[in-house]
Each structure stands twice: as structure tokens, then as C-alpha cells.
Write a protein that holds these residues in place. Structure first.
Motif, PDB file in Angstrom:
ATOM      1  N   ILE A 160       0.849  -1.189   0.000  1.00 67.15           N
ATOM      2  CA  ILE A 160       0.000   0.000   0.000  1.00 67.15           C
ATOM      3  C   ILE A 160       0.886   1.240   0.000  1.00 67.15           C
ATOM      4  CG2 ILE A 160      -1.936  -1.115   1.175  1.00 67.15           C
ATOM      5  CD1 ILE A 160      -1.088   0.217   3.737  1.00 67.15           C
ATOM      6  N   LYS A 161       0.408   2.274  -0.626  1.00 58.58           N
ATOM      7  CA  LYS A 161       1.083   3.571  -0.628  1.00 58.58           C
ATOM      8  C   LYS A 161       0.374   4.465   0.370  1.00 58.58           C
ATOM      9  CE  LYS A 161       2.421   7.438  -3.610  1.00 58.58           C
ATOM     10  NZ  LYS A 161       2.345   8.019  -4.965  1.00 58.58           N
ATOM     11  N   VAL A 162       1.102   4.928   1.371  1.00 63.16           N
ATOM     12  CA  VAL A 162       0.543   5.716   2.461  1.00 63.16           C
ATOM     13  C   VAL A 162       1.094   7.133   2.399  1.00 63.16           C
ATOM     14  CG1 VAL A 162       0.206   5.867   4.951  1.00 63.16           C
ATOM     15  CG2 VAL A 162       0.417   3.631   3.868  1.00 63.16           C
ATOM     16  N   THR A 163       0.237   8.117   2.489  1.00 61.70           N
ATOM     17  CA  THR A 163       0.627   9.526   2.523  1.00 61.70           C
ATOM     18  C   THR A 163       0.317  10.092   3.901  1.00 61.70           C
ATOM     19  OG1 THR A 163       0.158   9.753   0.161  1.00 61.70           O
ATOM     20  CG2 THR A 163       0.344  11.782   1.441  1.00 61.70           C
ATOM     21  N   VAL A 164       1.345  10.694   4.551  1.00 63.00           N
ATOM     22  CA  VAL A 164       1.192  11.221   5.909  1.00 63.00           C
ATOM     23  C   VAL A 164       1.736  12.642   5.970  1.00 63.00           C
ATOM     24  CG1 VAL A 164       1.329   8.945   6.988  1.00 63.00           C
ATOM     25  CG2 VAL A 164       3.424  10.264   6.636  1.00 63.00           C
ATOM     26  N   GLN A 165       1.322  13.350   7.016  1.00 63.99           N
ATOM     27  CA  GLN A 165       1.852  14.681   7.319  1.00 63.99           C
ATOM     28  C   GLN A 165       2.525  14.647   8.681  1.00 63.99           C
ATOM     29  OE1 GLN A 165      -1.342  17.497   7.076  1.00 63.99           O
ATOM     30  NE2 GLN A 165      -1.238  17.667   4.825  1.00 63.99           N
TER      31      GLN A 165
END
Length: 494
Positions: A126-131
Motif C-alpha cells: 500500500i502507498k501511504v501519505t502522511v503529514q
């Protein structure tokens, strides 16, 4: 001597004084790394360059494992739960994100999507985008993406483990229909598969008489009964068997059995209605044809297009049987047809002349009758029907019919010239512990014929094909998930 401006200027000539407040803006400078113009932030670095030098994902979990049940395909949800989560679905994404433990970090989840992998690789990515905040750069908010990889393992869930152990089920649903063919069960099986009504079963056994479902709890069995009541006309009886008693707590253990009986009326059956039933449903003619079966029974009079619907509750108050089924149909050839102009839904009344297919070149005997199939029949077509010229059925209701109420022939369905002899489409089966394809064929006379006829009906009947059509392997290769709708509450692993 001072001059009063108010006195000099007239009342209408007074000047309006406006006040100007200057706006303070940050100076424009060049990033000392890439040279791009930017607003001064005290660091002399643009956000893009800061994101290249800072990794807000370095402390996050990037690998894990997922356990699937090798029998039912469910995935393990720590600590002891199991749930149905097919590949690239919202449920599986929820399980994967729990494994990453994002709630234990300072990072905020923004987006997540699956990355396609080969099924045989036993990997889920999975590709996860976080801040996250860059502490060394005045807590600047940085958004970054990374890939998380999960290794897939197989195990056996408790429910499947129980299915291989004797005397572990607590409730069973036994479905029976007193007819000499299996077409109803083939139809019912496809409906159960399409709606996943069998997902909570511990075991499924198929026999000549019907299908048995075994459950680990009474609630799951009742849920199956609710589903059956919406798709077939049925009734059931409940019985219970005492198993054991705990003398310390006083609790008792029972096994529950639900015996389900489906109405012995099938699609295309010839039926004689009891006089009281016919009178209650709009003075229907006694000799009718069943053209549809769901939770109610649908009948039509081929001579007048008069239709009626008998709910399951009304049927079981005064049950009756069919006098002939589709195995007793005779093939006819349409010699001439003329529409009367009367229609009812998809049916059209027509006067038609037919002759037996077996009489071609042998005899010139023809039959003149009325049919409800005027919308689909043409000269030269083949059609199947019931030959009542010399019929003598062993049924009390049939004996009560007057000779003028019995036509020579009742046509049932059209035979299409491109009807496949053996359809390439195969039906999905759901029995887990019974070799239905081998043993049922030997135990049930005419099973292969019923199977092929049902496949042909799916090919030719658009309404039936649409009702049963489903693709269990339909999925997107790159599925984006709305993370705001996922339940990511952490549960401790055991």
C-alpha cells in the motif's frame, strides 16, 4: 488670525479623509539550495528542499504480516477476531493500517491506496501519505508518501477448525423440496452465492434430498432463514436436542435444527388450483401455468392472460402440487400465428396453429389454440408445451376439471435455434465437504439434464441471467481508499 476651514468650505464641499494601513509582507528571497524564489521563512530553504532533507516517516512501521484463513479466506483482526476482507477492499485496508500503528506516532494519515502485486507473490503493498512536523525546521508541516509491504501467511480460523471436529455445530438448516429434479436448488445456490448468504457457515453438505447448512451459533442459522424467506416460498419447523449441562453454573447446551420445506411448485410447472384458492384470487381459471417463483408464486392463464400472485403465507394455508413439470414437455412446430392485440406485460395473446415435431413427414395433424407467447413466436419456430390430448394425471384436482376446461396443448417456452447443447459456462458450487459434481450425479436421476437445462435457461432468459449475474473476481487494480471512513482504532496484539 486663524481661518476656520469649516467656515470657508461649504457643507457639501467637505473633504473625506481616508486612512491607509500598510500591509507587512515577507521579503522575497531565493532558496540557497535550488535558487527558486520564495518568501523568507528564516531558514533560506524552500518547502521542497526541506522535504528532501527531512524524513517524517523514518520512525513509522513499514512492514508487517497478514494472516488469512486457508479455508474460508477471512483475515485475522487482532487479537482474536476474523473478518471477511477480500483483496483491495476497504476492509483489508483497515486491517493493514492498524498494523502500521499510525495512532502511536505524531504523523497524520492523509491518503492510502493499494499497489498492484502478483497474487502468487504473497505480498500486499500500500502507498501511504502522511503529514508530520520537521522539528529542526521550526516544526514545518511536511507531507510525504512511502510504501508499506505486508507478507501474507495462512492459518486456520476457529470456525474452520471446528468444522473438522465432530459435534461442534450448534445449529443447522436443512433445505428440502419434494420434487424429482434439482433445478430449484441450482437456482437457489446461485442466489446464495451472489448474496454471500453462506459466509457464516461452518460446513455445507449437499445430498439428493437437498442442502444442509451447519452453523456455530443459532443467530447465524436464523439469519439464513431470513434470507431464504425473501427468495423462495418456504416454511420451517424448529427442533432442539439437549447435549449437556454444566452442574456448576447450571447452563445447558442444545443443538437446534431448522427443517425448511420449499413449495413443490417450480417455474414452467402446470398447476391445477383448488377452487377456493382460485376464487380468492380473482376467480382465476383452475388450470394455470407457473411462470415465476420468488418469495411468492406467479401464475398465468395462457388462454386469457389473467395473472395472479399467491404469497407463501397463503400457499401454505392450502398447499397444492403441480401435475406436470418441464420433464414432460413435448416439442411442437409453429405453422401459423396471429396476434389478437391483447397484451399483459411481456406476454401477448395469440391464436396459433402448431403440430408435433415428431409428426413432421409422418402425419398432417395440427392443433389450433391460444397462447401467451405471441410476442416471441413466429412461423417455423420450435416451442415446448404440455400435450393434454390424452393426459391422465393421478391428481384429485385434475379429476375435478371439466372436459371443456382442458385444452389440447399448453405452450410453455420457445426453443431457440442457437441453444447450446453444452454451455461453456459453469456454475459455481458452494458445498465444502461434499463432492457434488461426482456424487450428486450418481445419486439423482437426471441431474446432468437439469444442470444443462438450467445453463441453457441462463443463456436464453435475459431476466434470469441478470438476476443471477455476478463476478466474484471483479476488482480494481489500484484502489484508492477514503481513509476518513475507516475504523483505525488500535487493538493490542496478543
Amino acid at each position: 488670525m486663524s481661518i476656520n476651514n469649516d467656515a470657508v468650505l461649504g457643507e457639501n464641499d467637505r473633504q473625506v479623509v481616508s486612512y491607509f494601513t500598510p500591509k507587512h509582507t515577507l521579503p522575497q528571497i531565493s532558496c540557497h539550495n535550488c535558487g527558486q524564489p520564495m518568501e523568507s521563512n528564516g531558514l533560506s530553504l524552500c518547502n521542497e528542499c526541506i522535504a528532501l532533507t527531512v524524513d517524517v516517516t523514518k520512525d513509522l512501521v513499514k512492514t508487517g504480516s497478514i494472516v488469512f484463513c486457508k479455508n474460508c479466506g477471512r483475515v485475522q483482526v487482532p487479537p482474536n477476531g476474523w473478518m471477511y476482507a477480500e483483496r483491495e477492499t476497504r476492509e483489508l485496508m483497515s486491517v493493514c493500517l492498524r498494523k502500521l500503528k499510525l495512532s502511536d506516532s505524531q504523523a497524520k494519515l492523509v491518503d492510502a491506496r493499494f499497489i498492484w502485486t502478483e497474487p502468487h507473490s504473497r505480498r500486499t503493498k500500500i502507498k501511504v501519505t502522511v503529514q508530520g512536523e520537521a522539528a529542526e525546521y521550526n516544526n514545518l508541516i511536511i507531507q510525504q508518501s512511502y510504501e508499506a509491504e505486508f507478507h501474507e501467511h495462512t492459518n486456520q480460523c476457529p470456525d474452520c477448525a471446528k468444522s473438522y471436529t465432530a459435534n461442534t455445530w450448534q445449529a443447522s438448516v436443512q433445505i428440502r423440496q419434494r420434487v424429482d429434479h434439482k433445478k430449484t436448488f441450482l437456482y437457489l445456490e446461485q442466489l446464495i452465492l451472489k448474496n454471500r448468504a453462506h459466509k457464516d457457515t461452518m460446513s455445507i453438505e449437499e445430498s439428493r434430498e437437498g442442502i444442509d447448512f451447519f452453523y456455530g451459533s443459532k443467530t447465524d442459522a436464523v439469519r439464513m432463514l431470513d434470507f431464504l424467506s425473501t427468495v423462495v416460498p418456504m416454511k420451517y419447523k424448529r427442533s432442539e436436542q439437549f447435549i449437556s449441562e454444566d452442574t456448576h453454573t447450571g447452563s445447558k447446551s442444545y443443538k437446534f435444527t431448522y427443517s425448511v420445506e420449499i413449495a413443490p411448485i417450480c417455474r414452467e410447472d402446470l398447476v391445477v388450483l383448488p377452487k377456493q384458492v382460485a376464487k380468492q384470487h380473482g376467480n382465476m381459471p383452475l388450470l394455470v401455468l407457473c411462470y415465476k417463483v420468488s418469495k411468492s408464486l406467479y401464475f398465468i392463464d395462457p388462454n386469457t392472460l389473467q395473472k395472479t400472485i399467491i404469497p407463501a403465507s397463503d400457499y401454505w394455508k392450502r398447499p397444492f402440487n403441480s401435475i406436470a413439470n418441464s420433464r414432460k414437455l413435448t416439442e411442437y412446430i409453429v405453422m401459423d400465428i396471429e396476434l389478437t392485440g391483447q397484451t399483459e406485460g411481456k406476454f401477448a395473446l395469440a391464436d396459433i396453429t402448431v403440430m408435433r415435431a415428431s409428426d413432421l413427414g409422418v402425419s398432417d395433424t395440427t392443433f389450433y389454440l391460444r397462447t401467451h407467447l405471441g410476442a416471441i413466436l413466429h412461423d417455423g419456430d420450435s416451442v415446448m408445451g404440455y400435450d393434454l390430448t390424452s393426459a391422465n394425471y393421478n391428481d384429485d384436482l385434475w379429476d375435478q376439471l371439466k372436459p371443456e376446461e382442458i385444452p389440447d396443448i399448453i405452450l410453455v417456452k420457445k426453443v431457440y435455434p442457437d441453444k447450446p447443447k453444452k454451455s461453456k459456462r459453469r456454475l459455481m458450487r458452494m458445498a465444502k465437504e461434499y463432492n457434488a459434481e461426482a456424487d450428486i450425479k450418481q445419486a439423482t436421476p437426471g441431474y446432468s439434464q437439469d444442470y444443462e437445462e438450467f445453463l441453457a435457461e441462463l443463456e436464453q432468459d435475459e431476466e434470469l441471467n441478470e438476476e443471477l449475474h455476478f463476478d466474484p473476481e471483479e476488482a480494481e487494480n489500484d484502489l484508492a481508499i477514503d481513509v476518513s471512513q475507516l475504523d483505525l482504532d488500535e487493538e493490542d496484539d496478543e
